[in-house]
Design a protein around this motif. Structure first.
Motif, PDB file in Angstrom:
ATOM      1  N   GLN A  90      17.302  -7.854 -10.680  1.00  0.00           N
ATOM      2  CA  GLN A  90      18.367  -6.842 -10.615  1.00  0.00           C
ATOM      3  C   GLN A  90      18.716  -6.401  -9.204  1.00  0.00           C
ATOM      4  N   ASP A  91      17.765  -6.478  -8.266  1.00  0.00           N
ATOM      5  CA  ASP A  91      18.079  -6.092  -6.883  1.00  0.00           C
ATOM      6  C   ASP A  91      19.093  -7.056  -6.262  1.00  0.00           C
TER       7      ASP A  91
ATOM      8  N   HIS B  11       8.605  -5.484   1.439  1.00  0.00           N
ATOM      9  CA  HIS B  11       8.872  -4.286   0.639  1.00  0.00           C
ATOM     10  C   HIS B  11       7.582  -3.515   0.345  1.00  0.00           C
ATOM     11  N   GLY B  12       7.756  -2.282  -0.107  1.00  0.00           N
ATOM     12  CA  GLY B  12       6.604  -1.442  -0.404  1.00  0.00           C
ATOM     13  C   GLY B  12       6.267  -1.464  -1.886  1.00  0.00           C
ATOM     14  N   SER B  13       5.732  -0.344  -2.370  1.00  0.00           N
ATOM     15  CA  SER B  13       5.189  -0.299  -3.736  1.00  0.00           C
ATOM     16  C   SER B  13       6.253  -0.135  -4.811  1.00  0.00           C
ATOM     17  N   ALA B  14       7.430   0.366  -4.421  1.00  0.00           N
ATOM     18  CA  ALA B  14       8.576   0.518  -5.339  1.00  0.00           C
ATOM     19  C   ALA B  14       8.147   1.088  -6.696  1.00  0.00           C
ATOM     20  N   PHE B  15       7.602   2.283  -6.673  1.00  0.00           N
ATOM     21  CA  PHE B  15       7.081   2.879  -7.908  1.00  0.00           C
ATOM     22  C   PHE B  15       8.153   3.090  -8.975  1.00  0.00           C
ATOM     23  N   ASP B  16       9.426   3.140  -8.509  1.00  0.00           N
ATOM     24  CA  ASP B  16      10.512   3.354  -9.483  1.00  0.00           C
ATOM     25  C   ASP B  16      10.647   2.198 -10.463  1.00  0.00           C
ATOM     26  N   ILE B  17      10.223   0.983 -10.052  1.00  0.00           N
ATOM     27  CA  ILE B  17      10.380  -0.156 -10.980  1.00  0.00           C
ATOM     28  C   ILE B  17       9.031  -0.747 -11.393  1.00  0.00           C
TER      29      ILE B  17
ATOM     30  N   ASP C  44       1.375   8.963   2.458  1.00  0.00           N
ATOM     31  CA  ASP C  44       1.542   7.586   2.934  1.00  0.00           C
ATOM     32  C   ASP C  44       0.682   7.248   4.150  1.00  0.00           C
TER      33      ASP C  44
ATOM     34  N   LEU D 187      15.666  -6.161   0.003  1.00  0.00           N
ATOM     35  CA  LEU D 187      14.312  -5.941   0.525  1.00  0.00           C
ATOM     36  C   LEU D 187      13.310  -6.804  -0.247  1.00  0.00           C
ATOM     37  N   GLY D 188      13.669  -7.174  -1.468  1.00  0.00           N
ATOM     38  CA  GLY D 188      12.757  -7.930  -2.336  1.00  0.00           C
ATOM     39  C   GLY D 188      12.542  -9.380  -1.917  1.00  0.00           C
TER      40      GLY D 188
ATOM     41  N   ALA E 102      10.274  -6.685 -10.911  1.00  0.00           N
ATOM     42  CA  ALA E 102      10.202  -6.793  -9.444  1.00  0.00           C
ATOM     43  C   ALA E 102      10.577  -8.204  -9.015  1.00  0.00           C
TER      44      ALA E 102
ATOM     45  N   ALA F 112       0.864  -1.182   0.000  1.00  0.00           N
ATOM     46  CA  ALA F 112       0.000   0.000   0.000  1.00  0.00           C
ATOM     47  C   ALA F 112       0.892   1.220   0.000  1.00  0.00           C
ATOM     48  N   GLY F 113       0.749   2.080  -0.989  1.00  0.00           N
ATOM     49  CA  GLY F 113       1.563   3.289  -1.067  1.00  0.00           C
ATOM     50  C   GLY F 113       1.591   3.775  -2.497  1.00  0.00           C
TER      51      GLY F 113
HETATM   52  P1  ATP Z   1       6.561   2.315   0.137  1.00  0.00           P
HETATM   53  O1  ATP Z   1       6.542   3.807   0.212  1.00  0.00           O
HETATM   54  O2  ATP Z   1       5.311   1.736  -0.430  1.00  0.00           O
HETATM   55  O3  ATP Z   1       7.003   1.645   1.412  1.00  0.00           O
HETATM   56  P2  ATP Z   1       9.004   2.525  -1.387  1.00  0.00           P
HETATM   57  O4  ATP Z   1       8.956   2.543  -2.846  1.00  0.00           O
HETATM   58  O5  ATP Z   1       9.326   3.756  -0.652  1.00  0.00           O
HETATM   59  O6  ATP Z   1       7.653   1.867  -0.910  1.00  0.00           O
HETATM   60  P3  ATP Z   1      10.214   0.004  -1.013  1.00  0.00           P
HETATM   61  O7  ATP Z   1       9.301  -0.564  -1.996  1.00  0.00           O
HETATM   62  O8  ATP Z   1      10.118  -0.515   0.372  1.00  0.00           O
HETATM   63  O9  ATP Z   1      10.095   1.532  -0.864  1.00  0.00           O
HETATM   64  O10 ATP Z   1      11.672  -0.263  -1.584  1.00  0.00           O
HETATM   65  C1  ATP Z   1      12.719   0.647  -1.743  1.00  0.00           C
HETATM   66  C2  ATP Z   1      13.447   0.342  -3.048  1.00  0.00           C
HETATM   67  O11 ATP Z   1      13.953  -0.999  -3.043  1.00  0.00           O
HETATM   68  C3  ATP Z   1      12.500   0.400  -4.218  1.00  0.00           C
HETATM   69  O12 ATP Z   1      12.411   1.721  -4.679  1.00  0.00           O
HETATM   70  C4  ATP Z   1      13.109  -0.567  -5.209  1.00  0.00           C
HETATM   71  O13 ATP Z   1      14.082   0.054  -6.011  1.00  0.00           O
HETATM   72  C5  ATP Z   1      13.764  -1.599  -4.322  1.00  0.00           C
HETATM   73  N1  ATP Z   1      12.859  -2.777  -4.157  1.00  0.00           N
HETATM   74  C6  ATP Z   1      11.946  -2.980  -3.189  1.00  0.00           C
HETATM   75  N2  ATP Z   1      11.278  -4.127  -3.372  1.00  0.00           N
HETATM   76  C7  ATP Z   1      11.775  -4.674  -4.490  1.00  0.00           C
HETATM   77  C8  ATP Z   1      11.487  -5.869  -5.231  1.00  0.00           C
HETATM   78  N3  ATP Z   1      10.542  -6.745  -4.841  1.00  0.00           N
HETATM   79  N4  ATP Z   1      12.185  -6.101  -6.354  1.00  0.00           N
HETATM   80  C9  ATP Z   1      13.137  -5.254  -6.776  1.00  0.00           C
HETATM   81  N5  ATP Z   1      13.459  -4.112  -6.139  1.00  0.00           N
HETATM   82  C10 ATP Z   1      12.787  -3.814  -5.001  1.00  0.00           C
END
Ligand code: ATP
Length: 360
Positions: free
Chosen positions: A336-337, A283-289, A85, A261-262, A295, A78-79
């Motif tokens: 890639q993580d 892990h959270g929503s990771a909008f960057d990927i 948030d 974190l993945g 993921a 959720a995010g």
């Molecule tokens: P939120 O605000 O929802 O907690 P966030 O985007 O701030 O999420 P996370 O999703 O917790 O933070 O993760 C931080 C970073 O770690 C992401 O931006 C992403 O690059 C990487 N990451 C997290 N989860 C994964 C995953 N399952 N696979 C690959 N990369 C991941």
């Protein structure tokens, strides 16, 4: 006799949550087929920030009653940058955890075979922990307020709430869990030197009840010192119990130390089992990927392992965990993580194949 069925409410939520839960459901169905002793009946709910933006709520009014009819909840994340948030968190994830009183948040951390964490010379033998987080009150009880908003004398405060019932039940849960682990060692983490009320209370309850678990060795750490111990002496840790805030922070550190974190899973458990428990990658929503198909779904898969264990399918849970470990050990399908180039699809297919090839 008819086969037992696990009824799963899947809530993919936001961002990469949708991608990893879809992959996770595929894998759970495959394990159930391979195992043959139980069925899975899943329903997917579109409860998310998009729904909030479209309809003004994250879930329907009777959403929690609907969830109560399931055996387990499989949650993505959720995010969303379009909504603050704290609104998303309280509107969806915390609403579920708090209303269903899923008070035990369990976070296993293990270095999986083939994965190199950031700590040199540390392998699966040295890093194998379970962090137990109090999940219903404490620093995230939601008690507090904002007064004189917009004026120079504005204040904001959050009050930590520690009840005897809340503290004792999570500590007893952690003792029970620790006694089932090979090393039977439980570390209590607080900050009772600086926070002299609630944290001292945590220490006192621990001292009162530990005599009931003579087979469990115990020790105590301040949370700041615990971060150093996790990095410098990971082999000295086994099971950890801490408050909502402290365990939240420590488990993110733990996830990073285990490679990414993945990978890390979690269960929000209701040990009485009168309502469904909720399983999710940490892990959270990771909008960057998001939307790129890259993921890492292993945190979702491992959460599926916890879901199966908690719903009385230990053999299927072990089969899925072995499939995950087989794929990480091969090292050819890492996202890639973890330093690889595999897509979510590729690693999911590799785990599906490992499940199909697993022994009866
Ligand atoms: P939120 O605000 O929802 O907690 P966030 O985007 O701030 O999420 P996370 O999703 O917790 O933070 O993760 C931080 C970073 O770690 C992401 O931006 C992403 O690059 C990487 N990451 C997290 N989860 C994964 C995953 N399952 N696979 C690959 N990369 C991941």
């Amino acid at each position: 006799m008819s086969k037992p069925t696990i009824r799963i409410a899947a809530i993919p939520g936001d961002g990469i949550g949708t991608e990893v839960i879809e992959a996770g459901m595929e894998v759970l169905h495959a394990v159930s087929e391979r195992d043959g002793n139980f069925d899975i009946d899943a329903e997917t709910f579109d409860w998310s920030t998009q729904r909030y933006l479209d309809h003004g709520d994250f879930m329907p009014e009777d959403g929690l009653d609907t969830l109560r009819t399931f055996d387990a909840i499989f949650f993505g994340s959720a995010g969303d940058p379009r909504v603050p948030d704290h609104i998303t968190l309280w509107g969806l994830r915390l609403k579920i955890c708090q209303t269903l009183d899923q008070y035990a948040n369990v976070r296993p951390t293990k270095l999986l075979p083939g994965i190199n964490g950031p700590l040199a010379g540390v392998g699966p033998k040295e890093l194998d922990w379970v962090i137990v987080r109090e999940n219903s009150e404490g620093e995230y009880a939601g008690a507090g307020g904002r007064v004189h908003q917009g004026l120079p004398e504005e204040v904001g405060f959050d009050v930590s709430v520690f009840t005897r019932v809340g503290v004792e039940r999570i500590q007893r849960f952690a003792f029970e869990l620790a006694r089932k682990r090979p090393r039977k060692l439980l570390t209590l983490v607080t900050k009772s030197n600086a926070q002299r009320h609630g944290m001292v209370f945590w220490d006192a309850v621990f001292d009162e009840i530990k005599g009931d678990y003579p087979d469990v060795t115990t020790d105590k750490m301040l949370v700041d010192a615990m971060t150093q111990r996790m990095v410098l002496k990971p082999e000295s840790i086994d099971t950890v119990v801490a408050t909502n805030l402290h365990a939240d922070v420590l488990s993110d550190l733990a996830a990073a130390l285990s490679g990414s974190l993945g990978i890390a899973p979690t269960g929000n458990l209701r040990p009485e089992k009168n309502v469904p428990s909720m399983f999710e990658p940490i892990h959270g929503s990771a909008f960057d990927i998001m939307g790129q198909g890259i993921a890492n779904p292993l945190g979702s898969f491992w959460s599926g392992v916890m879901l199966l264990e908690y719903n009385d399918q230990p053999k299927a849970a072990a089969r899925l965990m072995q499939a995950i470990e087989r794929v990480t050990a091969e090292g050819t399908h890492l996202t890639q993580d973890l330093g690889g180039t595999a897509t979510t699809r590729e690693i999911t297919d590799a785990v599906l194949e490992a499940i199909r090839q697993s022994n009866a």
